[in-house]
Each structure stands twice: as structure tokens, then as C-alpha cells.
Design an enzyme around this catalytic site. Structure first.
Site, PDB file in Angstrom:
ATOM      1  N   ARG A 180       0.821  -1.230   0.000  1.00 24.67           N
ATOM      2  CA  ARG A 180       0.000   0.000   0.000  1.00 24.67           C
ATOM      3  C   ARG A 180       0.852   1.276   0.000  1.00 24.67           C
ATOM      4  O   ARG A 180       0.517   2.269   0.635  1.00 24.67           O
ATOM      5  CB  ARG A 180      -0.950   0.033   1.210  1.00 24.67           C
ATOM      6  N   SER A 233     -10.601   0.263   3.170  1.00 24.79           N
ATOM      7  CA  SER A 233      -9.935  -0.194   4.398  1.00 24.79           C
ATOM      8  C   SER A 233      -9.352   1.018   5.100  1.00 24.79           C
ATOM      9  O   SER A 233      -8.623   1.799   4.488  1.00 24.79           O
ATOM     10  CB  SER A 233      -8.789  -1.149   4.062  1.00 24.79           C
ATOM     11  N   GLU A 303      -4.453   3.575   6.607  1.00 28.20           N
ATOM     12  CA  GLU A 303      -4.179   3.490   5.165  1.00 28.20           C
ATOM     13  C   GLU A 303      -4.744   4.740   4.488  1.00 28.20           C
ATOM     14  O   GLU A 303      -4.244   5.203   3.471  1.00 28.20           O
ATOM     15  CB  GLU A 303      -4.852   2.233   4.594  1.00 28.20           C
TER      16      GLU A 303
HETATM   17  N1  EPU Z   1     -12.150 -10.595   9.149  1.00 38.15           N
HETATM   18  C1  EPU Z   1     -12.799 -10.755  10.346  1.00 38.15           C
HETATM   19  N2  EPU Z   1     -13.663  -9.775  10.741  1.00 38.15           N
HETATM   20  C2  EPU Z   1     -13.888  -8.662  10.010  1.00 38.15           C
HETATM   21  C3  EPU Z   1     -13.215  -8.494   8.792  1.00 38.15           C
HETATM   22  C4  EPU Z   1     -12.338  -9.485   8.368  1.00 38.15           C
HETATM   23  O1  EPU Z   1     -12.611 -11.736  11.031  1.00 38.15           O
HETATM   24  O2  EPU Z   1     -14.680  -7.815  10.453  1.00 38.15           O
HETATM   25  C5  EPU Z   1     -11.239 -11.644   8.677  1.00 38.15           C
HETATM   26  C6  EPU Z   1     -11.746 -12.308   7.394  1.00 38.15           C
HETATM   27  O3  EPU Z   1     -12.639 -13.357   7.687  1.00 38.15           O
HETATM   28  C7  EPU Z   1     -10.453 -12.777   6.744  1.00 38.15           C
HETATM   29  C8  EPU Z   1      -9.428 -11.738   7.184  1.00 38.15           C
HETATM   30  O4  EPU Z   1      -9.984 -11.074   8.315  1.00 38.15           O
HETATM   31  O5  EPU Z   1     -10.089 -14.024   7.267  1.00 38.15           O
HETATM   32  C9  EPU Z   1      -9.059 -10.738   6.088  1.00 38.15           C
HETATM   33  O6  EPU Z   1     -10.226 -10.024   5.696  1.00 38.15           O
HETATM   34  P1  EPU Z   1     -10.566  -9.685   4.170  1.00 38.15           P
HETATM   35  O7  EPU Z   1     -10.486 -10.924   3.335  1.00 38.15           O
HETATM   36  O8  EPU Z   1     -11.826  -8.905   4.152  1.00 38.15           O
HETATM   37  O9  EPU Z   1      -9.364  -8.803   3.684  1.00 38.15           O
HETATM   38  P2  EPU Z   1      -8.663  -7.535   4.326  1.00 38.15           P
HETATM   39  O10 EPU Z   1      -7.269  -7.944   4.640  1.00 38.15           O
HETATM   40  O11 EPU Z   1      -9.461  -6.937   5.430  1.00 38.15           O
HETATM   41  C10 EPU Z   1      -7.671  -6.565   2.118  1.00 38.15           C
HETATM   42  C11 EPU Z   1      -7.519  -5.168   1.569  1.00 38.15           C
HETATM   43  C12 EPU Z   1      -8.805  -4.753   0.857  1.00 38.15           C
HETATM   44  C13 EPU Z   1      -9.140  -5.759  -0.232  1.00 38.15           C
HETATM   45  C14 EPU Z   1      -9.281  -7.120   0.427  1.00 38.15           C
HETATM   46  C15 EPU Z   1      -9.532  -8.226  -0.578  1.00 38.15           C
HETATM   47  C16 EPU Z   1      -6.001  -4.024   3.096  1.00 38.15           C
HETATM   48  C17 EPU Z   1      -5.870  -3.072   4.237  1.00 38.15           C
HETATM   49  N3  EPU Z   1      -7.253  -4.272   2.668  1.00 38.15           N
HETATM   50  O12 EPU Z   1      -8.674  -6.495   3.127  1.00 38.15           O
HETATM   51  O13 EPU Z   1      -8.528  -3.512   0.232  1.00 38.15           O
HETATM   52  O14 EPU Z   1     -10.340  -5.401  -0.884  1.00 38.15           O
HETATM   53  O15 EPU Z   1      -8.038  -7.471   1.106  1.00 38.15           O
HETATM   54  O16 EPU Z   1      -8.354  -8.655  -1.157  1.00 38.15           O
HETATM   55  O17 EPU Z   1      -4.989  -4.529   2.589  1.00 38.15           O
HETATM   56  C18 EPU Z   1      -8.657  -1.168   0.529  1.00 38.15           C
HETATM   57  O18 EPU Z   1      -7.419  -1.194   0.502  1.00 38.15           O
HETATM   58  O19 EPU Z   1      -9.325  -0.110   0.658  1.00 38.15           O
HETATM   59  C19 EPU Z   1      -9.356  -2.429   0.443  1.00 38.15           C
HETATM   60  C20 EPU Z   1     -10.672  -2.504   0.544  1.00 38.15           C
END
Ligand code: EPU
Length: 307
Positions: A180, A233, A303
Site C-alpha cells: 500500500r 480499508s 491506510e
Molecule cells: N475478518 C474478520 N472480521 C472482520 C473483517 C475481516 O474476522 O470484520 C477476517 C476475514 O474473515 C479474513 C481476514 O480477516 O479471514 C481478512 O479479511 P478480508 O479478506 O476482508 O481482507 P482484508 O485484509 O481486510 C484486504 C484489503 C482490501 C481488499 C481485500 C480483498 C487491506 C488493508 N485491505 O482487506 O482492500 O479489498 O483485502 O483482497 O490490505 C482497501 O485497501 O481499501 C481495500 C478494501
């Protein structure tokens, strides 16, 4: 800006200039005070004169793309906000130099989601992850946007940056993208604007690419809040951890400060639930950081960029 500065600006810019422009309409958070001046810049050849004007008049400036990853202060921005319009949305599909891959030159003002859809029409694979990412190509490059294992750094081969004095082509080792973040852009910050990029993609079947895009869009809709304005995010994922999971396991989903709320769908989204101010969001951010630090010993880093 005084009357003479406004007149000079009107002499340089032929497209829309809005003075004292509320930035609510120009950010996905729908939050923020007014910009002293907002320019919807349609013409490429007006960018350098504009940057020279800002430098001569000592006016801060900022490019906001589609305003999808920013929180604008309630006091607004004392300077010029630039939104890249028409001529910054050009697109040129082609072949790579050796004819084996597909190359795509695109203007920085293009929406990433739209670009991803165009790629599937052309049969260019590699930008499927961009489906549903709401920002512009320029913003996506500066923050190395990514999702589902893909990120801009994996597909970009050249970025064009314009400063008040020159046009620079950035290639090779200078395209040093991290999570990022694009380190190499730091030296251009406040000096240069990303105006376009060349992406290197694979050829693929349009229907297959479109199917992948649709699946990723659906996954996004299922897992991320869509009903309230937000800035994506809010925090970066700490190494080896997930900010969303950490916030969720601290029981913070649904916590509110004023009109700002931790999304009940995904812990790493702060949503504008009801006429939130930037102050509400910042206070909520502090509470989240404090709770996660106390209970998990982890420092969360935003972020979202602050203007
Ligand atoms: N999770 C929870 N509770 C929650 C949210 C998530 O337990 O309330 C768990 C999910 O079940 C999963 C893990 O946390 O096991 C990761 O969550 P998720 O797959 O939603 O991905 P993320 O790491 O939160 C990242 C990017 C997103 C992108 C998604 C999909 C970052 C900070 N965020 O989210 O990017 O859409 O992966 O690849 O890297 C953005 O940057 O604005 C953004 C939306």
C-alpha cells in the site's frame, strides 16, 4: 485566494473552477470542509502552467482522484484541489515490445474499475483484481492499491509524472512498490502529479476475464460495506495480521462516535453512518487504535490519507 489570483487562474484554466467548493461531493466518505478552490482539469497542457502558478503564488495543491482513500478535515483545504478530467482518461491498448504480452497505456484519471472492465473487453488479463476498487489509476499507483493477491506494482512498467518544469518517465528500479505504498513517489510528493502509466498484461479470453471480475465484485459486495459512505480499508494490515479481524475480535464493530461508526460488516471500515464529521472519524480512529493496542499490543497505522 485574492481577486487577482482568481483572475490569473481563470486566465490559465479553461475548464471548471469552483471557489469555496465543499469536498463532501468529491470524496467517497462524503466528509470534509471546503477547498479554497477546486479545478476539474480537462486539458493536459494546462497542468504544468497550473503547477507553476501554485508555486509562484505559494498555494498548496493536492490531486484527489476520486477521493476514495482520503479524509478531508472539517476546516477544509486552504489551497487548490485538482481533479484530473477528460484528457487524463485516454487509453491506448497495444502489444509489448516483443509482441508476447499486451500493454496498456492509460491516463491517471481513469477509474480502476472501469479500466478493469475495459481490459476484459480487450482480452487483457492481470487487472481483474481492480474490479470494484473505487479510485483512479493515479491514486492506485501512488498507494499501490491491491486486492485478492494482486496489486498495481505487479503490472506497471512505466509511470509518467509531471512537475511544474518537466515530464518524467519513471521505470525499472524506481518503481519500488511496497504494501500500500510506492516509496519512489516520495521525492515527487508536493512537486509532481502522476498523469499516466503503462501496464504489462497477458492475453486472455474476454469471457473468462469478465467472469473473474464479476466473482471478485460479488466477493467484495458480500464482505465489505456498500450502504454507507466510506474510504475503503481504514488501516493497513499489520504484518501477518488482518486489521479487520483484530478490530472485530476486540468487539468494536458497530461502535460509534457521532455520525461515524465501525462497520458492522467489516471491522476495518469506518462508515459515515449519519452526517459524520472528520472529527468524529478521527476520534473513532483514536478509540480503535487505543483498544487494539491495549488488548493486542499492536499499533494500527491508517491506510487512509488525511488532507
Ligand atoms: N475478518 C474478520 N472480521 C472482520 C473483517 C475481516 O474476522 O470484520 C477476517 C476475514 O474473515 C479474513 C481476514 O480477516 O479471514 C481478512 O479479511 P478480508 O479478506 O476482508 O481482507 P482484508 O485484509 O481486510 C484486504 C484489503 C482490501 C481488499 C481485500 C480483498 C487491506 C488493508 N485491505 O482487506 O482492500 O479489498 O483485502 O483482497 O490490505 C482497501 O485497501 O481499501 C481495500 C478494501
Amino acid at each position: 485566494m485574492d481577486g487577482s489570483q482568481k483572475d490569473k487562474l481563470r486566465g490559465i484554466i479553461s475548464s471548471t473552477i469552483i471557489f469555496e467548493c465543499s469536498l463532501k461531493k468529491y470524496t467517497s466518505f462524503s466528509i470534509g470542509g471546503p477547498a479554497e478552490c477546486l479545478i476539474l482539469l480537462d486539458k493536459k497542457d494546462e497542468l504544468q502552467p497550473l503547477l507553476r502558478f501554485c508555486s509562484l503564488e505559494n498555494l498548496p495543491w493536492h490531486v484527489i482522484g476520486r477521493g476514495t482513500n482520503v479524509l478531508v478535515k472539517d476546516e477544509g483545504f486552504a489551497g487548490v484541489i485538482i481533479v484530473l478530467g477528460k484528457e487524463f482518461k485516454e487509453i491506448h491498448p497495444g502489444e509489448s515490445r516483443d509482441g508476447k504480452k499486451r500493454s496498456l497505456m492509460a491516463g491517471a484519471g481513469h477509474s480502476l474499475t472501469r479500466l478493469s472492465a475495459l481490459c476484459s473487453d480487450y482480452g487483457f488479463s492481470g487487472l481483474e483484481f481492480g474490479a470494484g476498487i473505487p479510485g483512479t489509476l493515479g491514486g492506485a499507483l501512488v498507494m499501490n492499491a491491491g486486492a485478492w493477491g494482486g496489486e498495481m506494482g505487479q503490472i506497471v512498467t512505466e509511470v509518467t509524472i509531471e512537475t511544474a518544469a518537466k515530464k518524467i518517465r519513471v521505470t525499472g528500479e524506481q518503481l519500488d512498490f511496497g504494501y500500500r505504498h510506492w516509496q519512489g513517489f516520495a521525492k515527487y510528493k508536493g512537486q509532481g502529479v502522476v498523469t499516466g502509466a503503462t501496464l504489462l498484461l497477458e492475453s486472455g479470453a474476454p469471457e473468462e476475464i469478465a467472469t473473474t471480475c464479476r466473482e471478485l465484485l460479488k466477493k467484495r459486495k458480500d464482505r465489505q460495506p456498500v450502504h454507507f459512505p466510506n474510504a475503503g480499508s481504514f488501516f493497513k494490515n499489520p504484518a501477518g495480521e488482518s486489521a479487520g479481524r483484530l478490530i472485530d475480535s476486540c468487539g468494536l464493530k458497530g461502535m460509534r462516535v457521532g455520525g461515524a461508526m465501525v462497520s458492522t460488516v467489516h471491522g476495518n471500515f469506518i462508515v459515515n453512518r449519519d452526517h459524520a464529521t472528520a472529527r468524529d472519524v478521527l476520534n473513532l480512529m483514536d478509540k480503535i487504535k487505543k483498544t487494539v493496542k491495549e488488548s493486542k499490543g499492536i499499533d494500527l497505522e491508517p491506510e487512509v490519507h488525511f488532507i
